[in-house]
Design a protein around this motif. Structure first.
Motif, PDB file in Angstrom:
ATOM      1  N   GLN A 112       3.729  -7.569  -8.600  1.00 11.74           N
ATOM      2  CA  GLN A 112       4.634  -7.923  -7.509  1.00 11.74           C
ATOM      3  C   GLN A 112       5.350  -6.688  -6.954  1.00 11.74           C
ATOM      4  OE1 GLN A 112       7.354 -11.062  -8.610  1.00 11.74           O
ATOM      5  NE2 GLN A 112       5.865 -12.656  -8.075  1.00 11.74           N
ATOM      6  N   LEU A 113       5.713  -5.762  -7.830  1.00 15.96           N
ATOM      7  CA  LEU A 113       6.418  -4.566  -7.382  1.00 15.96           C
ATOM      8  C   LEU A 113       5.519  -3.706  -6.487  1.00 15.96           C
ATOM      9  CD1 LEU A 113       9.162  -3.221  -7.637  1.00 15.96           C
ATOM     10  CD2 LEU A 113       8.293  -1.912  -9.586  1.00 15.96           C
ATOM     11  N   GLU A 114       4.253  -3.568  -6.884  1.00 16.57           N
ATOM     12  CA  GLU A 114       3.323  -2.802  -6.061  1.00 16.57           C
ATOM     13  C   GLU A 114       3.060  -3.518  -4.738  1.00 16.57           C
ATOM     14  OE1 GLU A 114      -1.228  -1.245  -6.482  1.00 16.57           O
ATOM     15  OE2 GLU A 114       0.213  -0.601  -8.009  1.00 16.57           O
ATOM     16  N   ALA A 115       2.951  -4.826  -4.789  1.00 19.58           N
ATOM     17  CA  ALA A 115       2.743  -5.609  -3.566  1.00 19.58           C
ATOM     18  C   ALA A 115       3.941  -5.460  -2.632  1.00 19.58           C
ATOM     19  CB  ALA A 115       2.519  -7.078  -3.916  1.00 19.58           C
ATOM     20  N   LEU A 116       5.136  -5.460  -3.191  1.00 21.38           N
ATOM     21  CA  LEU A 116       6.351  -5.282  -2.391  1.00 21.38           C
ATOM     22  C   LEU A 116       6.333  -3.932  -1.688  1.00 21.38           C
ATOM     23  CD1 LEU A 116       9.304  -6.047  -1.605  1.00 21.38           C
ATOM     24  CD2 LEU A 116      10.011  -4.908  -3.737  1.00 21.38           C
ATOM     25  N   PHE A 117       5.999  -2.877  -2.423  1.00 16.80           N
ATOM     26  CA  PHE A 117       6.026  -1.535  -1.848  1.00 16.80           C
ATOM     27  C   PHE A 117       4.952  -1.357  -0.777  1.00 16.80           C
ATOM     28  CE2 PHE A 117       8.221   0.885  -5.600  1.00 16.80           C
ATOM     29  CZ  PHE A 117       9.320   0.041  -5.456  1.00 16.80           C
ATOM     30  N   LEU A 118       3.727  -1.747  -1.082  1.00 16.73           N
ATOM     31  CA  LEU A 118       2.642  -1.580  -0.122  1.00 16.73           C
ATOM     32  C   LEU A 118       2.829  -2.491   1.090  1.00 16.73           C
ATOM     33  CD1 LEU A 118      -0.385  -1.320  -2.564  1.00 16.73           C
ATOM     34  CD2 LEU A 118       0.513   0.502  -1.136  1.00 16.73           C
ATOM     35  N   GLY A 119       3.317  -3.690   0.846  1.00 16.49           N
ATOM     36  CA  GLY A 119       3.532  -4.627   1.939  1.00 16.49           C
ATOM     37  C   GLY A 119       4.631  -4.171   2.873  1.00 16.49           C
ATOM     38  N   GLU A 144     -12.047  -6.077   2.508  1.00 15.70           N
ATOM     39  CA  GLU A 144     -12.929  -6.880   1.663  1.00 15.70           C
ATOM     40  C   GLU A 144     -12.619  -6.705   0.176  1.00 15.70           C
ATOM     41  OE1 GLU A 144     -16.927  -5.951   2.671  1.00 15.70           O
ATOM     42  OE2 GLU A 144     -16.782  -6.719   4.723  1.00 15.70           O
ATOM     43  N   ALA A 145     -11.775  -5.753  -0.162  1.00 15.14           N
ATOM     44  CA  ALA A 145     -11.447  -5.515  -1.571  1.00 15.14           C
ATOM     45  C   ALA A 145     -10.668  -6.696  -2.135  1.00 15.14           C
ATOM     46  CB  ALA A 145     -10.643  -4.231  -1.704  1.00 15.14           C
ATOM     47  N   SER A 146     -11.105  -7.181  -3.275  1.00 14.55           N
ATOM     48  CA  SER A 146     -10.446  -8.346  -3.886  1.00 14.55           C
ATOM     49  C   SER A 146      -9.003  -8.028  -4.263  1.00 14.55           C
ATOM     50  CB  SER A 146     -11.225  -8.796  -5.129  1.00 14.55           C
ATOM     51  OG  SER A 146     -11.323  -7.731  -6.066  1.00 14.55           O
ATOM     52  N   TYR A 147      -8.741  -6.779  -4.667  1.00 13.64           N
ATOM     53  CA  TYR A 147      -7.379  -6.410  -5.052  1.00 13.64           C
ATOM     54  C   TYR A 147      -6.449  -6.453  -3.846  1.00 13.64           C
ATOM     55  CZ  TYR A 147      -3.548  -3.873  -7.315  1.00 13.64           C
ATOM     56  OH  TYR A 147      -2.326  -3.521  -7.825  1.00 13.64           O
ATOM     57  N   PHE A 148      -6.997  -6.136  -2.665  1.00 12.45           N
ATOM     58  CA  PHE A 148      -6.201  -6.228  -1.441  1.00 12.45           C
ATOM     59  C   PHE A 148      -5.718  -7.656  -1.239  1.00 12.45           C
ATOM     60  CE2 PHE A 148      -5.827  -7.258   3.051  1.00 12.45           C
ATOM     61  CZ  PHE A 148      -5.022  -6.251   3.530  1.00 12.45           C
ATOM     62  N   LYS A 167      -1.520 -11.691  -1.129  1.00  7.53           N
ATOM     63  CA  LYS A 167      -1.017 -13.010  -1.510  1.00  7.53           C
ATOM     64  C   LYS A 167       0.353 -12.894  -2.163  1.00  7.53           C
ATOM     65  CE  LYS A 167      -2.221 -17.100  -4.234  1.00  7.53           C
ATOM     66  NZ  LYS A 167      -3.230 -17.713  -5.139  1.00  7.53           N
ATOM     67  N   GLU A 168       0.505 -11.913  -3.075  1.00  9.23           N
ATOM     68  CA  GLU A 168       1.789 -11.704  -3.747  1.00  9.23           C
ATOM     69  C   GLU A 168       2.863 -11.301  -2.735  1.00  9.23           C
ATOM     70  OE1 GLU A 168       2.811 -12.232  -6.784  1.00  9.23           O
ATOM     71  OE2 GLU A 168       0.881 -12.819  -7.624  1.00  9.23           O
ATOM     72  N   TYR A 169       2.460 -10.433  -1.795  1.00  7.23           N
ATOM     73  CA  TYR A 169       3.435  -9.974  -0.817  1.00  7.23           C
ATOM     74  C   TYR A 169       3.884 -11.097   0.107  1.00  7.23           C
ATOM     75  CZ  TYR A 169       5.629  -7.628   3.096  1.00  7.23           C
ATOM     76  OH  TYR A 169       6.527  -7.271   4.074  1.00  7.23           O
ATOM     77  N   GLU A 220      -4.318  -0.042 -12.267  1.00  2.70           N
ATOM     78  CA  GLU A 220      -5.723   0.141 -12.646  1.00  2.70           C
ATOM     79  C   GLU A 220      -6.635   0.316 -11.431  1.00  2.70           C
ATOM     80  OE1 GLU A 220      -8.443   0.947 -15.517  1.00  2.70           O
ATOM     81  OE2 GLU A 220      -6.303   0.498 -15.821  1.00  2.70           O
ATOM     82  N   PHE A 221      -6.412  -0.448 -10.386  1.00  2.00           N
ATOM     83  CA  PHE A 221      -7.280  -0.392  -9.209  1.00  2.00           C
ATOM     84  C   PHE A 221      -7.344   1.014  -8.625  1.00  2.00           C
ATOM     85  CE2 PHE A 221      -7.767  -0.544  -4.558  1.00  2.00           C
ATOM     86  CZ  PHE A 221      -8.979  -1.206  -4.444  1.00  2.00           C
ATOM     87  N   TRP A 222      -6.202   1.702  -8.552  1.00  2.00           N
ATOM     88  CA  TRP A 222      -6.153   3.008  -7.894  1.00  2.00           C
ATOM     89  C   TRP A 222      -6.738   4.129  -8.744  1.00  2.00           C
ATOM     90  CZ3 TRP A 222      -5.792   2.207  -3.085  1.00  2.00           C
ATOM     91  CH2 TRP A 222      -5.007   1.140  -2.597  1.00  2.00           C
ATOM     92  N   LYS A 223      -7.074   3.828  -9.973  1.00  2.00           N
ATOM     93  CA  LYS A 223      -7.751   4.831 -10.793  1.00  2.00           C
ATOM     94  C   LYS A 223      -9.175   5.075 -10.305  1.00  2.00           C
ATOM     95  CE  LYS A 223      -5.003   3.965 -14.967  1.00  2.00           C
ATOM     96  NZ  LYS A 223      -5.019   3.482 -16.374  1.00  2.00           N
ATOM     97  N   THR A 224      -9.722   4.120  -9.549  1.00  2.00           N
ATOM     98  CA  THR A 224     -11.075   4.270  -8.998  1.00  2.00           C
ATOM     99  C   THR A 224     -11.075   4.165  -7.475  1.00  2.00           C
ATOM    100  OG1 THR A 224     -11.441   1.902  -9.355  1.00  2.00           O
ATOM    101  CG2 THR A 224     -12.222   3.412 -11.064  1.00  2.00           C
ATOM    102  N   HIS A 225      -9.903   4.259  -6.865  1.00  2.00           N
ATOM    103  CA  HIS A 225      -9.800   4.172  -5.409  1.00  2.00           C
ATOM    104  C   HIS A 225      -8.689   5.094  -4.898  1.00  2.00           C
ATOM    105  CE1 HIS A 225     -11.863   0.402  -6.381  1.00  2.00           C
ATOM    106  NE2 HIS A 225     -12.280   0.372  -5.112  1.00  2.00           N
TER     107      HIS A 225
END
Length: 423
Positions: free
Chosen positions: A217-224, A234-238, A243-245, A313-318
């Motif tokens: 939720q914290l990451e969603a808040l910041f990015l949102g 198309e990224a599932s993490y997006f 949704k959280e944001y 975890e997602f940003w370790k490969t993106h």
């Protein structure tokens, strides 16, 4: 002749003789030159001058010519009624008080050595020098420079504290909220500093506290709030973040900053806003009451440990939502922590100590001396003039010297310039 040089000579009493006389042969003894006034009114306040054995207390006005008194309309300004001595380079007219008595006048051209004038001309000669004293500064006494650099750095902290004071006003003196604003701005680096500050100011810091236990939720808040979840991906993490944001947006009545403020262009991948915002979210997820922790610790290694955080975890490969990259931890580097210490943590600690009435800042100076020196064109140029920088304390002081004194031609307010003129 320049009036600012006359101010300088009067302030430091750089006369060839202590046996001064007015233009009407009155003996003058300067007990105290007074305090220089940089605002409207007489040039020096609270001076003490002995004239023919009579001690006078009042103000001193300085002009190139006596007639400048009338050109500046001082005769109708009551602020000048308390002037006890008129100091000029050239006396060309008598100046009277409202009582029709003559104000004693000291003509300086009879009491200034040629060496002082030559030093001034040499210092301010316009021959495309990087700084006025570049020919003299390599041989200036090391103690003079070292003492002045400490004062310069405190001046720099004072300037930075003005912004912190404004942030305190807008956050109702919430130091934790101010820290968040400053960290966000500095996580944005030069290109995204303003957009990141806008993002951090777009919602109340209390929301960070409420969701900090939930890393997603914290990451969603910041990015949102930074406008990075508006476009489709198309990224599932997006989709998970979006949704959280959307849930947080409704719950806390949030409005993100406009899409497009945050930039990727001209940035190295490790400085992409997605990576920096994820690191910032990880930091606040791991450390509640971050301000209190930062105010308590001192050795630099503890700061490095505190900021030893990476991304989700997602940003370790993106680097972006679009493409996958080789896996890497993407942790905050020590060099980035150094930037945070220089631009956020130490200025904030300085302001906090001042707010508590403390005046001993030796611990802050020691901390900055443990930070590696910055590398930029200004520091490299000072290095070529044999002013070496061993740490960030010296580089910060030299930046203050160049930007606030050398570039503004304030040599007469600079201890190095004063030293050159006096010698």
């Amino acid at each position: 002749m320049k009036e600012n040089l006359l101010h300088f000579i009067w302030k430091l009493q750089l006369f060839t003789s202590k046996k001064l006389q007015s233009v009407t042969s009155e003996n003058i003894h300067v007990v105290s030159a007074g305090l220089q006034n940089f605002n409207s009114g007489p040039d020096f306040f609270n001076s003490k001058i002995e004239i023919n054995g009579q001690l006078w207390a009042g103000n001193v006005e300085i002009h190139v010519k006596s007639s400048d008194w009338y050109i500046h309309r001082h005769e109708i300004d009551e602020n000048y009624d308390s002037v006890i001595l008129h100091v000029v380079w050239e006396h060309d007219v008598e100046v009277f008080r409202k009582t029709n008595t003559v104000i004693p006048t000291l003509e300086l051209k009879n009491f200034i050595s040629k060496e002082v004038l030559q030093n001034y001309e040499r210092l301010f000669s316009q021959n495309k020098k990087w700084i006025n004293c570049e020919n003299e500064i390599p041989v200036i006494d090391h103690f003079v420079i070292a003492h002045f650099l400490e004062r310069l750095y405190i001046e720099r902290l004072e300037q930075k504290s003005l912004k912190i004071h404004k942030f305190l006003q807008t956050t109702n003196n919430n130091w934790e909220a101010v820290l968040f604003l400053l960290l966000a701005q500095n996580f944005g680096l030069k290109i995204n500093a303003e957009p990141f500050l806008n993002f951090a100011a777009s919602f109340d810091f209390s929301i960070v506290r409420k969701v900090s236990s939930n890393a997603l939720q914290l990451e969603a808040l910041f990015l949102g709030q930074a406008g990075l979840l508006t476009k489709n991906s198309e990224a599932s993490y997006f989709e998970v973040l979006k949704k959280e944001y959307e849930y947080l947006k409704v719950k806390f009545k949030l409005t993100p900053i406009s899409s497009g403020q945050v930039q990727f262009f001209r940035l190295r991948p490790n400085n992409f806003p997605t990576i920096r915002l994820s690191q910032l979210a990880s930091l606040y997820h791991l450390h509640q009451n971050l301000f209190s922790k930062l105010m308590e610790i001192q050795p630099i290694e503890i700061y490095y440990n505190l900021f030893d955080v990476g991304t989700s975890e997602f940003w370790k490969t993106h680097y972006t939502f679009a493409t996958e990259s080789k896996k890497s931890s993407k942790k905050i580097t020590k060099s980035f922590v150094d930037l945070l210490l220089i631009n956020t943590i130490i200025p904030l600690k300085f302001s906090y100590l001042k707010s508590m009435g403390k005046t001993d800042f030796s611990s802050l100076l020691q901390l900055l001396e443990d930070v590696k020196p910055e590398k930029n064109s200004i520091i490299l140029k000072f290095d070529s003039l044999k002013i070496k920088s061993e740490n960030a304390f010296k580089t910060q002081a030299l930046l203050q010297l160049k930007n606030e004194y050398c570039s503004k031609q304030l040599c007469l307010q600079c201890e190095i310039g004063k030293n050159i003129l006096k010698n």
